[in-house]
Scaffold this motif. Structure first.
Motif, PDB file in Angstrom:
ATOM      1  N   UNK A 180       0.811  -1.221   0.000  1.00 23.87           N
ATOM      2  CA  UNK A 180       0.000   0.000   0.000  1.00 23.87           C
ATOM      3  C   UNK A 180       0.846   1.274   0.000  1.00 23.87           C
ATOM      4  N   UNK A 181       2.151   1.154   0.219  1.00 24.75           N
ATOM      5  CA  UNK A 181       3.006   2.333   0.269  1.00 24.75           C
ATOM      6  C   UNK A 181       2.965   3.060   1.600  1.00 24.75           C
ATOM      7  N   UNK A 182       2.648   2.338   2.664  1.00 24.63           N
ATOM      8  CA  UNK A 182       2.581   2.950   4.002  1.00 24.63           C
ATOM      9  C   UNK A 182       3.932   2.835   4.702  1.00 24.63           C
ATOM     10  N   UNK A 183       4.923   3.492   4.174  1.00 26.65           N
ATOM     11  CA  UNK A 183       6.278   3.378   4.703  1.00 26.65           C
ATOM     12  C   UNK A 183       6.711   4.701   5.314  1.00 26.65           C
ATOM     13  N   UNK A 184       7.351   4.631   6.472  1.00 25.20           N
ATOM     14  CA  UNK A 184       7.773   5.837   7.169  1.00 25.20           C
ATOM     15  C   UNK A 184       9.254   6.096   6.925  1.00 25.20           C
ATOM     16  N   UNK A 185       9.584   7.356   6.709  1.00 23.26           N
ATOM     17  CA  UNK A 185      10.991   7.740   6.533  1.00 23.26           C
ATOM     18  C   UNK A 185      11.444   8.468   7.789  1.00 23.26           C
ATOM     19  N   UNK A 186      12.429   7.911   8.466  1.00 23.83           N
ATOM     20  CA  UNK A 186      12.966   8.531   9.674  1.00 23.83           C
ATOM     21  C   UNK A 186      13.947   9.632   9.268  1.00 23.83           C
ATOM     22  N   UNK A 187      13.589  10.866   9.574  1.00 24.28           N
ATOM     23  CA  UNK A 187      14.439  11.998   9.224  1.00 24.28           C
ATOM     24  C   UNK A 187      15.702  11.990  10.088  1.00 24.28           C
ATOM     25  N   UNK A 188      16.791  12.554   9.599  1.00 26.10           N
ATOM     26  CA  UNK A 188      18.033  12.605  10.388  1.00 26.10           C
ATOM     27  C   UNK A 188      17.819  13.339  11.716  1.00 26.10           C
ATOM     28  N   UNK A 189      18.609  12.968  12.724  1.00 25.21           N
ATOM     29  CA  UNK A 189      18.526  13.606  14.040  1.00 25.21           C
ATOM     30  C   UNK A 189      18.741  15.113  13.938  1.00 25.21           C
ATOM     31  N   UNK A 190      19.550  15.536  12.997  1.00 27.33           N
ATOM     32  CA  UNK A 190      19.879  16.961  12.891  1.00 27.33           C
ATOM     33  C   UNK A 190      18.640  17.817  12.656  1.00 27.33           C
ATOM     34  N   UNK A 191      17.613  17.258  12.007  1.00 29.23           N
ATOM     35  CA  UNK A 191      16.381  18.024  11.781  1.00 29.23           C
ATOM     36  C   UNK A 191      15.714  18.348  13.112  1.00 29.23           C
ATOM     37  N   UNK A 192      15.591  17.320  13.974  1.00 31.33           N
ATOM     38  CA  UNK A 192      14.974  17.537  15.279  1.00 31.33           C
ATOM     39  C   UNK A 192      15.804  18.456  16.153  1.00 31.33           C
ATOM     40  N   UNK A 193      17.117  18.291  16.103  1.00 25.96           N
ATOM     41  CA  UNK A 193      18.002  19.140  16.906  1.00 25.96           C
ATOM     42  C   UNK A 193      17.917  20.585  16.438  1.00 25.96           C
ATOM     43  N   UNK A 194      17.904  20.798  15.129  1.00 22.64           N
ATOM     44  CA  UNK A 194      17.807  22.149  14.596  1.00 22.64           C
ATOM     45  C   UNK A 194      16.504  22.830  15.011  1.00 22.64           C
ATOM     46  N   UNK A 195      15.408  22.084  14.924  1.00 22.32           N
ATOM     47  CA  UNK A 195      14.119  22.649  15.353  1.00 22.32           C
ATOM     48  C   UNK A 195      14.151  23.001  16.839  1.00 22.32           C
ATOM     49  N   UNK A 196      14.730  22.121  17.652  1.00 16.87           N
ATOM     50  CA  UNK A 196      14.788  22.357  19.098  1.00 16.87           C
ATOM     51  C   UNK A 196      15.600  23.608  19.418  1.00 16.87           C
ATOM     52  N   UNK A 197      16.757  23.763  18.787  1.00 19.57           N
ATOM     53  CA  UNK A 197      17.598  24.940  19.053  1.00 19.57           C
ATOM     54  C   UNK A 197      16.864  26.219  18.659  1.00 19.57           C
ATOM     55  N   UNK A 198      16.116  26.177  17.557  1.00 17.54           N
ATOM     56  CA  UNK A 198      15.334  27.347  17.147  1.00 17.54           C
ATOM     57  C   UNK A 198      14.309  27.709  18.219  1.00 17.54           C
ATOM     58  N   UNK A 199      13.615  26.702  18.744  1.00 16.89           N
ATOM     59  CA  UNK A 199      12.610  26.941  19.789  1.00 16.89           C
ATOM     60  C   UNK A 199      13.273  27.487  21.054  1.00 16.89           C
ATOM     61  N   UNK A 200      14.449  26.975  21.386  1.00 20.14           N
ATOM     62  CA  UNK A 200      15.144  27.440  22.589  1.00 20.14           C
ATOM     63  C   UNK A 200      15.584  28.894  22.441  1.00 20.14           C
ATOM     64  N   UNK A 201      16.052  29.265  21.261  1.00 17.20           N
ATOM     65  CA  UNK A 201      16.453  30.659  21.034  1.00 17.20           C
ATOM     66  C   UNK A 201      15.252  31.595  21.111  1.00 17.20           C
ATOM     67  N   UNK A 202      14.121  31.154  20.560  1.00 15.94           N
ATOM     68  CA  UNK A 202      12.897  31.955  20.679  1.00 15.94           C
ATOM     69  C   UNK A 202      12.519  32.107  22.148  1.00 15.94           C
ATOM     70  N   UNK A 203      12.724  31.036  22.925  1.00 11.36           N
ATOM     71  CA  UNK A 203      12.426  31.083  24.348  1.00 11.36           C
ATOM     72  C   UNK A 203      13.262  32.109  25.078  1.00 11.36           C
ATOM     73  N   UNK A 204      14.537  32.225  24.708  1.00 11.97           N
ATOM     74  CA  UNK A 204      15.403  33.246  25.326  1.00 11.97           C
ATOM     75  C   UNK A 204      14.835  34.634  25.072  1.00 11.97           C
ATOM     76  N   UNK A 205      14.411  34.892  23.838  1.00 11.95           N
ATOM     77  CA  UNK A 205      13.863  36.202  23.496  1.00 11.95           C
ATOM     78  C   UNK A 205      12.578  36.483  24.271  1.00 11.95           C
ATOM     79  N   UNK A 206      11.716  35.480  24.370  1.00  7.85           N
ATOM     80  CA  UNK A 206      10.423  35.684  25.029  1.00  7.85           C
ATOM     81  C   UNK A 206      10.594  35.898  26.530  1.00  7.85           C
ATOM     82  N   UNK A 207      11.495  35.123  27.160  1.00  9.05           N
ATOM     83  CA  UNK A 207      11.646  35.223  28.611  1.00  9.05           C
ATOM     84  C   UNK A 207      12.454  36.442  29.045  1.00  9.05           C
ATOM     85  N   UNK A 208      13.446  36.829  28.262  1.00  8.74           N
ATOM     86  CA  UNK A 208      14.380  37.846  28.751  1.00  8.74           C
ATOM     87  C   UNK A 208      14.370  39.162  27.973  1.00  8.74           C
TER      88      UNK A 208
END
Length: 722
Positions: free
Chosen positions: A336-364
């Motif tokens: 059926x073509x129901x196959x999942x592609x696991x994205x590289x860890x760097x994608x998740x890490x990059x998104x997390x760092x972006x959220x953390x930097x936004x958090x610095x701006x919002x809090x401080x």
């Protein structure tokens, strides 16, 4: 100063969480953590794929084994091999299935192999199972090279498909005449859960299709090619792109647990019964049969087992399932073509760092306080939304960096923000928190009048006292005595407060504490038990330090204490003036706790508790039954226990000794003094040390033996001292 204002938040909210993420990734814990977290998200998020309608299973289930328990060929596993052509032939009575794939190994010789050979030659699209493995010794088999060349797939690729050292193909003529052969190997992840599969495996320089690939191919010829890290399967009317991971496996979409349990499975016993009725003429219309042959028309038929005796179970993200169910999932994924592609860890890490930097701006940087409070909701919602969006597109985003990094980042950032904005308030709070428990301070600052009014509810009363402190104090100078008490009381009070206890008062070397007031909470008995055990450990640490420094006297350095705990209703209140007040407790519950602390000396235990404590905490803490007693001033008997340890720390020796003690106590209650003494004596032998409680009961038995109690004696011992 302005530079520090932003650099320290970046260090706390970005650098530290990112470093933790890097450490987890470096030690290769991230893959397993990611897989478990994504499993959890898959369970929570709505499903967007459904199991293929083209796949059905012929199941040799418990009913198939049980129904024919007395049958010479079907009553035990494995079944005789001429049964399988019967099942396959039944599916082809009307419009035949697209393909029949067998998930059962025929790698050893049998007297019924000719039946399978005939089925191979006459029944058409049948694929037999092969199994590969690493290690072991494999004897050469005639024709294995011919089989390998016949059923291998010509692939030119650098994709790292799993490689095996040894192969087991269908035996002899079964393999030689097989129309097709597939490999049934599955590879669990490092945590033992089966999430991924490979379309091909390697052996001896050849590539062989797995069951899922055979289900996609349907016996037709197909070609393969590699585009970047993806495998492309091409047959006449269909192309399937397979996102292969770095280890040659592809992440499967496991549907929902309900779908897995509702995969069309038809019992082999029902098929055999249907065929018998059809052959005997009992039923003429095939559609009236228990398992009509029409169920298999144009289907991909898997023949497998789910009966416990076949031992073919695997652990999936939904728990334990028969292996054929997992194979059906993989087959459905590929067809059926129901196959999942696991994205590289760097994608998740990059998104997390972006959220953390936004958090610095919002809090401080941001001055809108509401946004600071809404920031965690925004960040989590954004993450979940992105994960689900990608999941709907069959991509799996790495999650561990956000799940670990964001809470740490926010907590560190918020803690630092609180620290920088609340210096003056903390100065005032610090003075009060040195006087009473921090929990009391928080409530007192909000509503002092309610504390003064007090109330009556369930609490745990805590009493502790140093054994023989009078003798210790006589040996020490006033300076050393004060220093010793300060060290001891400070350490014990820290333990009390760290477990949400409220310090009632000090009475010389004694500590009186309350759990469950002024702030009410259900877990107060367990926190009191935890406190008592931690105090024992803390005192051991103090003794070690004192001995290393050789301070005080030997008697002082060997200090021990006793603790009494009781749970029940008591009057509690904040009593005194606004400038000098004490939060205290009163009532029978409190008095009994004090009596238990004193009684602990008689039984040679450190922590003596009532039955109410044991009943509330026995799931987490281990208690030893000691006696029935009647404390001074009370007529109602009390069942008492010694708090020994956490349940997970109990040894078999301890349990054996306690069982021996309980047997002795049962004999004591039945006035069998001599037998009771034998069991009590055995306790010390088992523990390989003198057990004071057993010795106490032995002396009591000896006394009762010489001076028998009255007829209405119930075994309760009355203490005459406090």
């Amino acid at each position: 100063m302005k530079t520090n204002k932003i650099l320290i938040p970046i260090l706390l909210m970005v650098v530290i969480p990112a470093s933790l993420t890097a450490i987890i990734s470096f030690f290769r814990f991230s893959t397993t953590l990611d897989q478990k977290l994504s499993d959890a998200f898959f369970h929570l998020l709505p499903s967007h794929h459904f199991f293929s309608k083209d796949i059905v299973i012929i199941d040799i289930d418990e009913q198939s084994i049980a129904k024919y328990a007395d049958h010479p060929e079907l009553g035990q596993w494995p079944w005789k091999r001429h049964i399988y052509p019967t099942l396959i032939g039944y599916t082809k009575l009307l419009t035949p299935p697209k393909i029949t794939i067998i998930d059962i190994m025929f790698t050893e010789r049998s007297d019924y192999d000719d039946a399978l050979v005939t089925a191979n030659e006459s029944l058409g699209e049948i694929s037999h199972a092969a199994n590969f493995r690493n290690g072991g010794i494999v004897l050469p088999r005639k024709g294995i090279e011919e089989i390998s060349e016949k059923f291998s797939v010509p692939i030119t690729t650098n994709l790292p498909f799993p490689k095996y050292e040894n192969a087991s193909f269908p035996i002899g003529r079964v393999g030689e005449t097989a129309p097709m052969i597939h490999v049934v190997n599955v590879i669990a992840d490092s945590d033992g859960i089966l999430r991924r599969f490979s379309p091909f495996v390697r052996w001896n320089g050849f590539y062989f299709p797995t069951l899922a690939t055979q289900a996609f191919a349907l016996g037709e010829s197909y070609q393969t090619e590699t585009i970047q890290s993806n495998l492309v399967l091409k047959k006449e009317n269909e192309t399937r792109e397979v996102p292969i991971g770095k280890d040659g496996l592809v992440r499967a979409y496991f549907y929902t647990e309900e779908e897995l349990r509702n995969i069309p499975r038809y019992s082999a016993a029902g098929m055999i019964e249907s065929l018998e009725k059809l052959n005997s003429g009992e039923i003429e219309d095939p559609n009236s049969l228990l398992v009509p042959p029409t169920l298999f028309e144009d289907k991909i038929v898997l023949i497998g087992t789910s009966a416990a005796s076949t031992h073919d179970d695997v652990v999936t993200p939904h728990g334990l399932f028969p292996g054929v169910i997992a194979q059906a999932v993989f087959a459905s994924n590929l067809t059926e073509g129901h196959l999942l592609k696991e994205l590289p860890e760097s994608y998740g890490i990059g998104f997390t760092i972006l959220i953390l930097l936004i958090g610095v701006l919002i809090l401080f940087i941001n001055q809108w306080h509401l946004l600071k409070n809404l920031y965690p909701i925004f960040a989590v919602s954004l993450f979940v939304g992105l994960f689900y969006f990608l999941y709907r597109m069959d991509y799996v985003l790495s999650t561990y960096s956000f799940v670990l990094g964001f809470p740490i980042s926010y907590l560190l950032g918020f803690a630092y923000l609180t620290y920088t904005e609340g210096k003056e308030k903390r100065k005032f709070n610090h003075i009060l928190r040195n006087l009473v428990d921090p929990g009391v301070v928080s409530v007192a600052l909000e509503n002092m009048e309610s504390l003064k009014q007090g109330g009556e509810w369930e609490i745990t009363a805590f009493f502790s006292d140093v054994a023989g402190f009078s003798s210790i104090s006589e040996e020490l100078s006033a300076t050393d005595l004060a220093k010793l008490l300060n060290e001891y009381l400070s350490a014990m009070t820290n333990v009390l407060k760290s477990n949400s206890g409220t310090l009632d008062k000090y009475i010389g070397d004694a500590i009186v504490g309350i759990f469950g007031a002024p702030i009410q909470y259900k877990e107060h008995p367990k926190l009191a038990c935890k406190t008592a055990l931690e105090m024992l450990a803390e005192l051991e640490s103090l003794r070690t330090k004192w001995n290393e420094r050789r301070v005080y006297t030997p008697l002082a350095r060997a200090m021990v204490f006793r603790i009494g705990l009781n749970c029940g209703y008591a009057k509690v209140g904040f009593m005194g003036t606004d400038s000098l007040a004490s939060y205290t407790m009163m009532g029978d519950t409190v008095n009994l706790a004090a009596r238990l602390e004193a009684a602990a000396k008689d039984y040679g235990v450190s922590i003596l508790v009532s039955e109410s404590i044991e009943s509330a905490c026995k799931d987490e803490f281990h208690f030893r039954f000691l006696d029935w007693i009647r404390v001074k001033g009370k007529e109602t008997p009390v069942k008492i226990y010694s708090l020994e340890s956490l349940q997970k720390d109990v040894t078999d020796v301890t349990r054996l000794a306690e069982r021996e003690y309980e047997l002795g106590f049962e004999l004591y209650l039945s006035r069998n003094w001599e037998k009771a003494i034998e069991h009590f004596q055995n306790v010390s032998k088992i523990l390989q040390r003198e057990d004071v409680s057993s010795h106490l009961l032995i002396k009591r038995c000896q006394s009762l033996f010489q001076n028998p109690p009255p007829v209405d004696w119930n075994g309760v011992y009355t203490r005459t001292s406090k």
